[in-house]
Design an enzyme around this catalytic site. Structure first.
Site, PDB file in Angstrom:
ATOM      1  N   THR A  99      25.258  44.702  -8.294  1.00  0.00           N
ATOM      2  CA  THR A  99      26.390  45.189  -7.513  1.00  0.00           C
ATOM      3  C   THR A  99      27.396  44.051  -7.395  1.00  0.00           C
ATOM      4  O   THR A  99      27.111  43.018  -6.781  1.00  0.00           O
ATOM      5  CB  THR A  99      25.931  45.638  -6.116  1.00  0.00           C
ATOM      6  OG1 THR A  99      24.960  46.665  -6.267  1.00  0.00           O
ATOM      7  CG2 THR A  99      27.107  46.168  -5.299  1.00  0.00           C
ATOM      8  N   LYS A 175      29.588  52.360  -7.666  1.00  0.00           N
ATOM      9  CA  LYS A 175      28.463  51.743  -6.950  1.00  0.00           C
ATOM     10  C   LYS A 175      28.913  51.170  -5.619  1.00  0.00           C
ATOM     11  O   LYS A 175      28.209  51.301  -4.600  1.00  0.00           O
ATOM     12  CB  LYS A 175      27.828  50.638  -7.807  1.00  0.00           C
ATOM     13  CG  LYS A 175      26.689  49.862  -7.094  1.00  0.00           C
ATOM     14  CD  LYS A 175      25.539  50.773  -6.707  1.00  0.00           C
ATOM     15  CE  LYS A 175      24.505  50.101  -5.815  1.00  0.00           C
ATOM     16  NZ  LYS A 175      23.758  49.025  -6.469  1.00  0.00           N
ATOM     17  N   LYS A 243      26.442  41.170   1.813  1.00  0.00           N
ATOM     18  CA  LYS A 243      27.130  40.979   0.536  1.00  0.00           C
ATOM     19  C   LYS A 243      27.867  42.242   0.091  1.00  0.00           C
ATOM     20  O   LYS A 243      29.058  42.203  -0.226  1.00  0.00           O
ATOM     21  CB  LYS A 243      26.126  40.569  -0.544  1.00  0.00           C
ATOM     22  CG  LYS A 243      26.700  40.536  -1.968  1.00  0.00           C
ATOM     23  CD  LYS A 243      25.648  40.199  -3.011  1.00  0.00           C
ATOM     24  CE  LYS A 243      24.709  41.337  -3.325  1.00  0.00           C
ATOM     25  NZ  LYS A 243      25.315  42.380  -4.216  1.00  0.00           N
TER      26      LYS A 243
END
Length: 299
Positions: A99, A175, A243
């Site tokens: 990701t 995503k 994150k």
């Protein structure tokens, strides 16, 4: 015969490598923990001691590492350890499953093309169990010639392989939007369970009712089960959403697009991280709520 390699035998990568092997492929693997790679190869496949040797041996390399920095490291190495890119044969394909910022993925495609290499932007979703059974989802984007080599391996690893564009970026964007929803849903689930605990509702009963009512979500059902069991073993850690929601907000900030729920959820995960729960399961975000007694699990 096209040869496949996989870098990163963690929770997702080990299952993906097993799915490739189960599909009949001879899988080449590398992990910084050499003993993990060697253990995988005992049941079929080949463990490599270096990224350079893996790169030379494979036509398609699937990277399942944590983030963009680790992806750069496995590709390009550092001052002491070469990466795999320099030894990959011209026309080989690098499949990136992390990701990351979509703009970074676009830039990586250009960088690899300049080296004569092909690229598939291919973030993944579904968790370790679905990775192990070959039932996860891949959100992919890449040029047709990259798909031509990589597609059999993508289909071996995932039940659903979505083709979202003919160049890098679209896979990572989708995503990131998935992670927006996942992070917000976990934060909302924790808030709801915390309120129930504060109000003296039986946690098991609350879970049973919500998972059979309109307010349910996949994340409530999955993550609040961890809370009921008092099991914060990190299947996906708090810091993953620090994150990932950070990337969500960075992407939106670039176009001045407001994301109020994402911002709040990000702050909740940040609070949980700085409170000492960074490496615990992301359901530990519930620990930021004051004045509640969390379930202790069954003895």
């Amino acid at each position: 015969m096209t040869t496949v390699g996989l870098i990163g035998l963690g929770a997702m990568g080990s299952g993906m490598a097993s799915s490739l092997r189960r599909a009949g492929h001879s899988v080449q693997v590398f992990d910084v923990r050499r003993e993990v790679a060697a253990a995988f190869a005992q049941d079929g496949g080949t463990a490599h001691d270096t990224l350079a040797s893996l790169g030379a041996a494979c036509d398609v390399i699937v990277s399942v590492v944590v983030n963009a920095a680790q992806t750069e490291a496995v590709l390009f190495g550092d001052d002491t350890t070469p990466g795999c890119a320099a030894s990959m044969k011209p026309g080989s394909v690098f499949v990136m499953c992390s990701t990351v910022d979509p703009n970074w993925s676009v830039a990586l495609e250009s960088r690899l093309e300049a080296m004569g290499l092909r690229y598939v932007d291919a973030p993944i979703s579904g968790g370790a169990a679905k990775a192990a059974s070959g039932q996860m989802t891949m959100m992919t984007a890449g040029k047709p010639e990259a798909y031509a080599l990589a597609e059999p391996f993508l289909n071996a690893m995932a039940a659903k392989v979505y083709k979202l564009g003919n160049s890098a970026g679209a896979g990572s964007k989708v995503k990131i939007i998935n992670q927006l929803l996942a992070g917000v849903h976990i934060a909302a689930a924790a808030e709801a369970m915390a309120l129930g605990l504060r109000e003296g509702v039986d946690a098991e009963a609350l879970y049973e009712v919500i998972t059979n009512s309109a307010g349910n979500s996949w994340m409530f059902e999955n993550r609040m089960a961890h809370v009921l069991a008092a099991d914060y073993t990190p299947l996906s850690a708090v810091d993953i959403f620090v994150k990932d929601l950070g990337i969500v907000l960075d992407m939106a900030r670039a176009s001045k697009f407001p994301l109020p729920l994402s911002s709040t959820a990000h702050q909740m995960f940040m609070q949980a991280s700085t409170a000492g729960f960074a490496k615990e399961d992301d359901s530990a975000v519930i620990k930021i709520f004051p004045g509640i007694e969390l379930p202790k699990g069954k003895a």
